[in-house]
Design a protein around this motif. Structure first.
Motif, short mmCIF file in Angstrom:
data_model
loop_
_atom_site.label_atom_id
_atom_site.label_comp_id
_atom_site.label_asym_id
_atom_site.label_seq_id
_atom_site.Cartn_x
_atom_site.Cartn_y
_atom_site.Cartn_z
N ALA A 199 -26.24 -38.88 -20.32
CA ALA A 199 -27.05 -39.51 -19.21
C ALA A 199 -26.69 -40.91 -18.76
O ALA A 199 -27.16 -41.36 -17.59
CB ALA A 199 -28.52 -39.79 -19.97
N THR A 200 -25.71 -41.47 -19.56
CA THR A 200 -25.26 -42.92 -19.25
C THR A 200 -23.83 -42.90 -19.41
O THR A 200 -23.41 -42.17 -20.29
CB THR A 200 -25.91 -44.05 -19.76
N ALA A 201 -23.12 -43.63 -18.64
CA ALA A 201 -21.58 -43.90 -18.89
C ALA A 201 -21.37 -44.52 -20.12
O ALA A 201 -20.35 -44.07 -21.07
CB ALA A 201 -20.93 -44.63 -17.76
N ASP A 202 -22.49 -45.37 -20.58
CA ASP A 202 -22.20 -46.14 -21.96
C ASP A 202 -22.15 -45.22 -23.14
O ASP A 202 -21.74 -45.28 -24.22
CB ASP A 202 -23.20 -47.25 -22.25
N GLU A 203 -23.09 -44.19 -22.94
CA GLU A 203 -23.26 -43.21 -24.11
C GLU A 203 -22.01 -42.46 -24.09
O GLU A 203 -21.54 -42.22 -25.29
CB GLU A 203 -24.52 -42.19 -23.76
N CYS A 204 -21.24 -42.08 -23.05
CA CYS A 204 -20.21 -41.34 -23.01
C CYS A 204 -18.98 -42.18 -23.77
O CYS A 204 -18.29 -41.87 -24.43
CB CYS A 204 -19.58 -41.03 -21.67
N THR A 205 -19.04 -43.42 -23.42
CA THR A 205 -17.86 -44.15 -23.77
C THR A 205 -18.04 -44.50 -25.40
O THR A 205 -17.14 -44.69 -25.95
CB THR A 205 -17.81 -45.51 -23.20
N ALA A 206 -19.20 -44.58 -25.91
CA ALA A 206 -19.71 -44.82 -27.38
C ALA A 206 -19.17 -43.63 -28.15
O ALA A 206 -18.64 -43.67 -29.11
CB ALA A 206 -21.17 -45.13 -27.60
N GLU A 207 -19.33 -42.60 -27.51
CA GLU A 207 -19.12 -41.14 -28.15
C GLU A 207 -17.61 -40.81 -28.27
O GLU A 207 -17.17 -39.97 -28.93
CB GLU A 207 -19.80 -39.87 -27.69
N ARG A 208 -16.94 -41.31 -27.09
CA ARG A 208 -15.51 -40.89 -27.24
C ARG A 208 -14.68 -40.90 -28.56
O ARG A 208 -13.85 -40.10 -28.49
CB ARG A 208 -14.95 -41.73 -25.84
N PRO A 209 -14.63 -41.91 -29.07
CA PRO A 209 -13.94 -42.07 -30.29
C PRO A 209 -14.21 -41.00 -31.41
O PRO A 209 -13.41 -40.52 -32.09
CB PRO A 209 -13.94 -43.53 -30.87
N PHE A 210 -15.46 -40.90 -31.30
CA PHE A 210 -16.10 -39.84 -32.40
C PHE A 210 -15.75 -38.47 -31.98
O PHE A 210 -15.18 -37.57 -32.82
CB PHE A 210 -17.48 -39.81 -32.49
N ALA A 211 -15.62 -37.84 -30.62
CA ALA A 211 -15.07 -36.86 -30.17
C ALA A 211 -13.81 -36.37 -30.22
O ALA A 211 -13.41 -35.38 -30.80
CB ALA A 211 -15.54 -36.62 -28.75
N MET A 212 -13.25 -37.69 -30.32
CA MET A 212 -11.59 -37.39 -30.55
C MET A 212 -11.30 -37.28 -32.02
O MET A 212 -10.34 -36.49 -32.25
CB MET A 212 -10.78 -38.86 -30.03
N GLY A 213 -12.02 -37.62 -32.72
CA GLY A 213 -12.01 -37.57 -34.30
C GLY A 213 -12.39 -36.19 -34.50
O GLY A 213 -11.72 -35.49 -35.45
N ASP A 214 -13.37 -35.66 -34.00
CA ASP A 214 -13.73 -34.23 -34.34
C ASP A 214 -12.54 -33.25 -33.96
O ASP A 214 -12.76 -32.28 -34.52
CB ASP A 214 -15.12 -33.99 -33.35
N VAL A 215 -11.59 -33.41 -33.00
CA VAL A 215 -10.71 -32.62 -32.67
C VAL A 215 -9.43 -33.04 -33.19
O VAL A 215 -8.74 -32.19 -32.80
CB VAL A 215 -10.67 -32.28 -30.93
N GLN A 216 -9.11 -33.83 -33.75
CA GLN A 216 -8.01 -34.32 -34.41
C GLN A 216 -7.50 -33.15 -35.32
O GLN A 216 -8.36 -32.50 -36.09
CB GLN A 216 -8.25 -35.64 -35.22
N GLY A 217 -6.20 -32.76 -35.12
CA GLY A 217 -5.48 -31.78 -35.86
C GLY A 217 -5.57 -30.42 -35.09
O GLY A 217 -4.84 -29.60 -35.38
N GLN A 218 -6.27 -30.35 -33.86
CA GLN A 218 -6.35 -29.25 -33.05
C GLN A 218 -5.10 -29.29 -32.05
O GLN A 218 -4.39 -28.38 -31.60
CB GLN A 218 -7.58 -29.24 -32.12
N ALA A 219 -4.42 -30.54 -31.95
CA ALA A 219 -3.26 -30.96 -31.01
C ALA A 219 -2.66 -31.93 -31.65
O ALA A 219 -3.13 -32.91 -32.26
CB ALA A 219 -3.79 -31.01 -29.91
N GLN A 220 -1.27 -32.24 -31.33
CA GLN A 220 -0.40 -33.24 -31.82
C GLN A 220 -1.02 -34.41 -31.29
O GLN A 220 -0.69 -35.60 -31.72
CB GLN A 220 0.75 -32.75 -31.45
N HIS A 221 -1.19 -34.45 -29.77
CA HIS A 221 -1.77 -35.67 -29.16
C HIS A 221 -3.21 -35.48 -28.66
O HIS A 221 -3.25 -34.30 -27.83
CB HIS A 221 -0.77 -36.13 -27.94
N VAL A 222 -4.10 -36.29 -28.72
CA VAL A 222 -5.34 -36.01 -28.03
C VAL A 222 -5.74 -37.19 -27.20
O VAL A 222 -5.70 -38.28 -27.69
CB VAL A 222 -6.43 -35.81 -29.13
N VAL A 223 -6.11 -36.99 -25.99
CA VAL A 223 -6.54 -38.02 -25.03
C VAL A 223 -7.93 -37.66 -24.42
O VAL A 223 -8.29 -36.43 -24.52
CB VAL A 223 -5.42 -38.19 -23.79
#
Length: 108
Positions: free
Chosen positions: A31-55
């Motif tokens: 609903a807000t850009a701030d919520e997306c920015t706050a969730e970004r590092p957690f989402a990247m952590g959730d998929v860590q290991g699914q690829a060699q590099h995650v962006v």
């Protein structure tokens, strides 16, 4: 219905950055850009290991075009930076305008 202000795009790539694909995350719209920015590092952590590099990148959603967006256009550069945007495809609409029909059978 709530408007979407941002979409989180997460991409996984091979070591050479030549083979990349979108990765699914539990929450990708916000609903807000701030919520997306706050969730970004957690989402990247959730998929860590699914690829060699995650962006990942939060993409701003124009509320006036929210229902029109139908593409996410993205490219991962060799340096690992992600260039991405939301887009609207060029849709060709059929017209109902009257056209004179030719009767090919009567012209023989």
């Amino acid at each position: 219905m709530e408007h979407i202000a941002a979409l989180l795009l997460v991409i996984g790539c091979s070591n050479s950055m030549a083979d990349c694909h979108e990765l699914q995350v539990p929450v990708s719209v916000f609903a807000t850009a701030d919520e997306c920015t706050a969730e970004r590092p957690f989402a990247m952590g959730d998929v860590q290991g699914q690829a060699q590099h995650v962006v990942a990148k939060c993409l701003a959603v124009d509320p006036a075009l929210e229902d029109d967006y139908d593409q996410i256009v993205w490219n991962v550069r060799p340096d690992g930076s992600l260039n991405a945007s939301l887009a609207i495809s060029n849709v060709v609409m059929a017209s109902a305008a009257a056209r004179p029909e030719k009767d090919y059978l009567s012209q023989q």
